[in-house]
Design a protein around this motif. Structure first.
Motif, PDB file in Angstrom:
ATOM      1  N   GLN A  12       0.837  -1.186   0.000  1.00  0.00           N
ATOM      2  CA  GLN A  12       0.000   0.000   0.000  1.00  0.00           C
ATOM      3  C   GLN A  12       0.878   1.245   0.000  1.00  0.00           C
ATOM      4  N   LEU A  13       0.331   2.300  -0.546  1.00  0.00           N
ATOM      5  CA  LEU A  13       0.996   3.588  -0.572  1.00  0.00           C
ATOM      6  C   LEU A  13       0.444   4.439   0.552  1.00  0.00           C
ATOM      7  N   SER A  14       1.263   5.289   1.122  1.00  0.00           N
ATOM      8  CA  SER A  14       0.816   6.162   2.198  1.00  0.00           C
ATOM      9  C   SER A  14       1.107   7.611   1.851  1.00  0.00           C
ATOM     10  N   VAL A  15       0.251   8.495   2.342  1.00  0.00           N
ATOM     11  CA  VAL A  15       0.381   9.930   2.114  1.00  0.00           C
ATOM     12  C   VAL A  15       0.533  10.608   3.459  1.00  0.00           C
ATOM     13  N   GLN A  16       1.587  11.373   3.627  1.00  0.00           N
ATOM     14  CA  GLN A  16       1.825  12.099   4.870  1.00  0.00           C
ATOM     15  C   GLN A  16       1.322  13.530   4.718  1.00  0.00           C
ATOM     16  N   PRO A  17       0.466  13.998   5.607  1.00  0.00           N
ATOM     17  CA  PRO A  17      -0.145  15.324   5.441  1.00  0.00           C
ATOM     18  C   PRO A  17       0.852  16.461   5.590  1.00  0.00           C
ATOM     19  N   SER A  18       0.727  17.450   4.723  1.00  0.00           N
ATOM     20  CA  SER A  18       1.585  18.634   4.826  1.00  0.00           C
ATOM     21  C   SER A  18       1.301  19.416   6.101  1.00  0.00           C
ATOM     22  N   ALA A  19       0.122  19.221   6.696  1.00  0.00           N
ATOM     23  CA  ALA A  19      -0.241  19.940   7.919  1.00  0.00           C
ATOM     24  C   ALA A  19       0.690  19.610   9.085  1.00  0.00           C
ATOM     25  N   ARG A  20       1.377  18.451   9.011  1.00  0.00           N
ATOM     26  CA  ARG A  20       2.275  18.071  10.103  1.00  0.00           C
ATOM     27  C   ARG A  20       3.670  18.662   9.946  1.00  0.00           C
TER      28      ARG A  20
ATOM     29  N   ILE B 296      -3.408   3.940   0.461  1.00  0.00           N
ATOM     30  CA  ILE B 296      -3.910   3.525  -0.849  1.00  0.00           C
ATOM     31  C   ILE B 296      -3.374   2.135  -1.156  1.00  0.00           C
ATOM     32  N   SER B 297      -4.272   1.181  -1.208  1.00  0.00           N
ATOM     33  CA  SER B 297      -3.910  -0.200  -1.496  1.00  0.00           C
ATOM     34  C   SER B 297      -4.527  -0.614  -2.825  1.00  0.00           C
ATOM     35  N   PRO B 298      -4.171  -1.775  -3.351  1.00  0.00           N
ATOM     36  CA  PRO B 298      -4.810  -2.231  -4.596  1.00  0.00           C
ATOM     37  C   PRO B 298      -6.313  -2.392  -4.466  1.00  0.00           C
ATOM     38  N   ARG B 299      -6.824  -2.493  -3.245  1.00  0.00           N
ATOM     39  CA  ARG B 299      -8.249  -2.713  -3.044  1.00  0.00           C
ATOM     40  C   ARG B 299      -9.024  -1.445  -2.722  1.00  0.00           C
ATOM     41  N   GLU B 300      -8.431  -0.542  -1.909  1.00  0.00           N
ATOM     42  CA  GLU B 300      -9.223   0.570  -1.403  1.00  0.00           C
ATOM     43  C   GLU B 300      -8.393   1.819  -1.159  1.00  0.00           C
ATOM     44  N   ILE B 301      -9.108   2.921  -0.904  1.00  0.00           N
ATOM     45  CA  ILE B 301      -8.528   4.180  -0.437  1.00  0.00           C
ATOM     46  C   ILE B 301      -9.088   4.446   0.955  1.00  0.00           C
ATOM     47  N   ARG B 302      -8.200   4.724   1.896  1.00  0.00           N
ATOM     48  CA  ARG B 302      -8.619   4.956   3.280  1.00  0.00           C
ATOM     49  C   ARG B 302      -8.112   6.329   3.728  1.00  0.00           C
ATOM     50  N   TYR B 303      -9.018   7.139   4.268  1.00  0.00           N
ATOM     51  CA  TYR B 303      -8.684   8.453   4.809  1.00  0.00           C
ATOM     52  C   TYR B 303      -8.598   8.362   6.321  1.00  0.00           C
ATOM     53  N   GLU B 304      -7.452   8.736   6.884  1.00  0.00           N
ATOM     54  CA  GLU B 304      -7.224   8.660   8.318  1.00  0.00           C
ATOM     55  C   GLU B 304      -7.282  10.060   8.925  1.00  0.00           C
ATOM     56  N   HIS B 305      -8.030  10.175  10.000  1.00  0.00           N
ATOM     57  CA  HIS B 305      -8.174  11.446  10.712  1.00  0.00           C
ATOM     58  C   HIS B 305      -8.125  11.142  12.199  1.00  0.00           C
ATOM     59  N   ARG B 306      -7.739  12.127  13.001  1.00  0.00           N
ATOM     60  CA  ARG B 306      -7.645  11.857  14.446  1.00  0.00           C
ATOM     61  C   ARG B 306      -9.000  11.540  15.056  1.00  0.00           C
TER      62      ARG B 306
ATOM     63  N   GLY C 232     -11.263   9.584  13.406  1.00  0.00           N
ATOM     64  CA  GLY C 232     -11.763   8.359  12.790  1.00  0.00           C
ATOM     65  C   GLY C 232     -11.289   8.227  11.356  1.00  0.00           C
ATOM     66  N   ASN C 233     -12.001   7.465  10.563  1.00  0.00           N
ATOM     67  CA  ASN C 233     -11.605   7.273   9.167  1.00  0.00           C
ATOM     68  C   ASN C 233     -12.820   6.918   8.324  1.00  0.00           C
ATOM     69  N   TRP C 234     -12.659   7.075   7.025  1.00  0.00           N
ATOM     70  CA  TRP C 234     -13.591   6.484   6.064  1.00  0.00           C
ATOM     71  C   TRP C 234     -12.782   5.780   4.995  1.00  0.00           C
ATOM     72  N   HIS C 235     -13.399   4.839   4.318  1.00  0.00           N
ATOM     73  CA  HIS C 235     -12.694   4.109   3.265  1.00  0.00           C
ATOM     74  C   HIS C 235     -13.702   3.577   2.262  1.00  0.00           C
ATOM     75  N   PHE C 236     -13.253   3.423   1.040  1.00  0.00           N
ATOM     76  CA  PHE C 236     -14.085   2.848  -0.015  1.00  0.00           C
ATOM     77  C   PHE C 236     -13.194   2.054  -0.964  1.00  0.00           C
ATOM     78  N   GLU C 237     -13.803   1.090  -1.632  1.00  0.00           N
ATOM     79  CA  GLU C 237     -13.058   0.270  -2.579  1.00  0.00           C
ATOM     80  C   GLU C 237     -12.953   0.979  -3.926  1.00  0.00           C
ATOM     81  N   TRP C 238     -11.878   0.686  -4.651  1.00  0.00           N
ATOM     82  CA  TRP C 238     -11.685   1.289  -5.968  1.00  0.00           C
ATOM     83  C   TRP C 238     -12.879   1.023  -6.881  1.00  0.00           C
ATOM     84  N   ASP C 239     -13.474  -0.150  -6.744  1.00  0.00           N
ATOM     85  CA  ASP C 239     -14.605  -0.504  -7.617  1.00  0.00           C
ATOM     86  C   ASP C 239     -15.826   0.370  -7.361  1.00  0.00           C
ATOM     87  N   ASN C 240     -15.850   1.060  -6.231  1.00  0.00           N
ATOM     88  CA  ASN C 240     -16.965   1.941  -5.900  1.00  0.00           C
ATOM     89  C   ASN C 240     -16.712   3.385  -6.357  1.00  0.00           C
TER      90      ASN C 240
END
Length: 228
Positions: free
Chosen positions: A5-13, A72-82, A84-92
């Motif tokens: 999976q790929l990870s994104v580090q927020p510029s806010a930090r 970001i994985s081959p299956r889904e995109i997941r948004y992480e927040h302090r 909680g989180n939300w996530h959805f599959e690429w097919d959606n």
């Protein structure tokens, strides 16, 4: 399909420790000047204390942000927040891009990346109540900007800010409470801007246009993320 999976580090930090250090330095300088007997106007002392506190608290606020904002994985995109989180599959996913609003005869980009989904139900089923409430509050200014620019002739925007008692999806499933509130807000923004979910530019690690191009490459190579 791989498990990578790929990870994104927020510029806010970025520069979080720098802000904390500067806050401590300003405070220490203030104390030193006071003990050394320097005569300054009372307002100057107050401004220095306020500045030191503001710098330190800003640094702390940056530090409490999650170190990774998107996974970001081959299956889904997941948004992480302090909260909680939300996530959805690429097919959606239908599409993603920078949302734009009309300003006169031109289009103006908003500081977000938007995601348009086929079905919002998986998000409603898994998003934490704390995050749902936070996003609804955080996106009030986004809704206000969209209303002013996309519906400038509307006489009353009040219905857009009413709290719904329930929300019924296309499949007939009914949601209530904060899930209904979040669903209605997502529907409003979809109608106005074309997207269901929004990630602010501060949560990304590169400029919006560059990030969209990178994410398109990730989408096209999502079964072999090692190429990115």
């Amino acid at each position: 399909m791989t498990n990578h999976q790929l990870s994104v580090q927020p510029s806010a930090r970025r520069d979080a420790l720098t802000f904390c250090v500067f806050g401590v330095v300003v405070f220490a300088l203030n104390v030193f000047l006071y003990l050394a007997g320097f005569e300054l106007p009372q307002a100057a002392w107050g401004l220095m204390y306020i500045a030191s506190a503001a710098l330190f608290l800003l640094g702390i606020a940056k530090l409490v942000e999650p170190p990774v904002s998107l996974l970001i994985s081959p299956r889904e995109i997941r948004y992480e927040h302090r909260r909680g989180n939300w996530h959805f599959e690429w097919d959606n996913l239908i599409r993603f891009d920078i949302p734009r609003t009309h300003r006169g005869t031109e289009l103006e980009e908003l500081p977000y990346i938007g995601f348009r989904l086929k079905d919002i139900e998986p998000i409603l089923d898994t998003i934490s109540p704390r995050l749902a409430v936070h996003l609804v509050s955080e996106q009030r200014h986004l809704l206000a900007a969209a209303l002013r620019r996309e519906l400038p002739d509307a006489d009353d925007y009040t219905p857009y800010y009413d709290i719904p008692s329930s929300y019924k999806t296309a499949s007939g499933k009914v949601y209530r409470g904060v899930q209904a509130l979040f669903a209605v807000r997502s529907e409003q923004l979809r109608d106005l801007l074309g997207y269901d979910l929004y990630v602010p530019a501060s949560a990304l690690d590169r400029p919006l246009a560059e990030f969209c191009q990178w994410l398109r490459e990730a989408q096209s190579h999502r079964h072999n993320v090692d190429q990115l």
